[in-house]
Design an enzyme around this catalytic site. Structure first.
Site, mmCIF file in Angstrom:
data_model
loop_
_atom_site.group_PDB
_atom_site.id
_atom_site.type_symbol
_atom_site.label_atom_id
_atom_site.label_comp_id
_atom_site.label_asym_id
_atom_site.label_seq_id
_atom_site.Cartn_x
_atom_site.Cartn_y
_atom_site.Cartn_z
ATOM 1 N N THR A 97 3.847 4.384 -1.910
ATOM 2 C CA THR A 97 2.726 3.451 -2.035
ATOM 3 C C THR A 97 3.214 2.112 -1.520
ATOM 4 O O THR A 97 4.039 1.446 -2.145
ATOM 5 C CB THR A 97 2.250 3.337 -3.493
ATOM 6 N N LYS A 172 -5.412 4.247 -1.421
ATOM 7 C CA LYS A 172 -4.594 4.206 -2.636
ATOM 8 C C LYS A 172 -4.810 2.888 -3.384
ATOM 9 O O LYS A 172 -4.805 2.856 -4.630
ATOM 10 C CB LYS A 172 -3.117 4.378 -2.288
ATOM 11 N N LYS A 240 3.627 -3.668 -9.009
ATOM 12 C CA LYS A 240 3.929 -3.687 -7.573
ATOM 13 C C LYS A 240 2.701 -3.275 -6.779
ATOM 14 O O LYS A 240 2.323 -3.925 -5.797
ATOM 15 C CB LYS A 240 5.100 -2.742 -7.287
#
Length: 289
Positions: A97, A172, A240
């Site tokens: 990711t 995502k 994050k």
């Protein structure tokens, strides 16, 4: 069966690579900690490479799953990076990711070198990786994606090409924005039930059958009531990811005010010592008093 490499054997990569081996693919693994790669080979067969470049030699597909943009750049174009040895016509599939920008950057580098890059972040967490039921959202060239999709399905229940380079990462981001709001709503609902003197598990059971139902409620509702938060995807990693979302929203003008607020709540959880608790631990900041 394909000849593949898998770079990065963390909580996600380790079982994902295992599914590839179990399905008969010829797997070479690389991990920064060589002992972990050797352990994987002891369990699944295949071979260990000492560098990403060595792992990529002669492979049809090179998979990767690491921590962030910097890790990915080092793995691909850094010293002994995989891009230096990938053969013409091969495909690099990145399950990290990361940002859409690095996906586009690496897709351009790969194309110039004669191979393809697919950004392919996953959803489903550690349990999804272990059980081979991840959801994979991809960006890149359609022909390259078609070649790798059957192999991706070794560890996925669904995989889809969402558009060109970076589209997987953008999808995502949507996933993480939605999860942030869902977990906060579930936290507030359970806390409300507890404050009202209700049987919170019974409440979760009944409302999960109606319009409030969600994966988070079905899989984390009872454990949140039990104050258990050791189920994979950590608060540190969620922050994050939300940071990537917030940065991208700053560029495209999207209003993600709820996600920004929840990111602040996760920062509070970190300050409580919960950086490695799973994301459902948001409820602890409501129960701390």
């Amino acid at each position: 069966m394909a000849k593949v490499a898998f770079l990065g054997l963390g909580v996600m990569g380790y079982p994902m690579a295992g599914h590839l081996a179990a399905d008969g693919h010829d797997v070479t693994v690389y991990n920064r900690t060589t002992a972990k790669a050797e352990k994987w080979v002891g369990e699944h067969g295949g071979s260990v490479a000492k560098t990403p470049a060595a792992a990529a030699v002669g492979q049809d597909i090179v998979f990767a799953c690491v921590g962030n943009d910097d890790d990915l750049r080092q793995l691909t174009t850094g010293d002994d990076g995989a891009f230096s040895t990938m053969k013409s016509g091969a495909v690099f599939v990145d399950h990290t990711t990361a940002s859409a920008n690095i996906a586009r950057e690496l897709a351009d580098v790969a194309s110039s070198a004669g191979f393809s890059f697919i950004d392919a972040p996953v959803s489903g967490g550690q349990a999804g990786a272990e059980n081979g039921v991840l959801t994979v959202m991809c960006g890149g060239d359609a022909d390259a994606y078609a070649r790798v999709e059957p192999v991706i399905m070794c560890f996925a229940q669904a995989s889809r090409l969402m558009g060109g380079a970076g589209a997987g990462q953008l999808t995502k981001m949507v996933n993480q924005i939605c999860i942030a709001g869902l977990v906060q709503g579930l936290s507030e609902g359970i806390n409300f039930a507890q404050q009202a003197g209700l049987d919170a598990k019974a409440v979760v059971d009944v409302i999960s059958k109606g319009a409030a139902g969600s994966w988070q409620m079905a899989n984390r509702g009872h454990t949140m009531v039990d104050d258990k938060f050791d189920f994979g995807f950590a608060v540190d990693w969620m922050r994050k990811d939300l940071g990537i979302c917030i940065e991208e929203a700053g560029r495209n003008g999207a209003d993600i005010s709820v996600a920004k607020t929840v990111d602040g709540y996760y920062e509070e959880v970190q300050k409580m010592g919960g950086g490695r608790w799973d994301t459902s631990s948001l409820i602890r900041r409501l129960n701390k008093g």
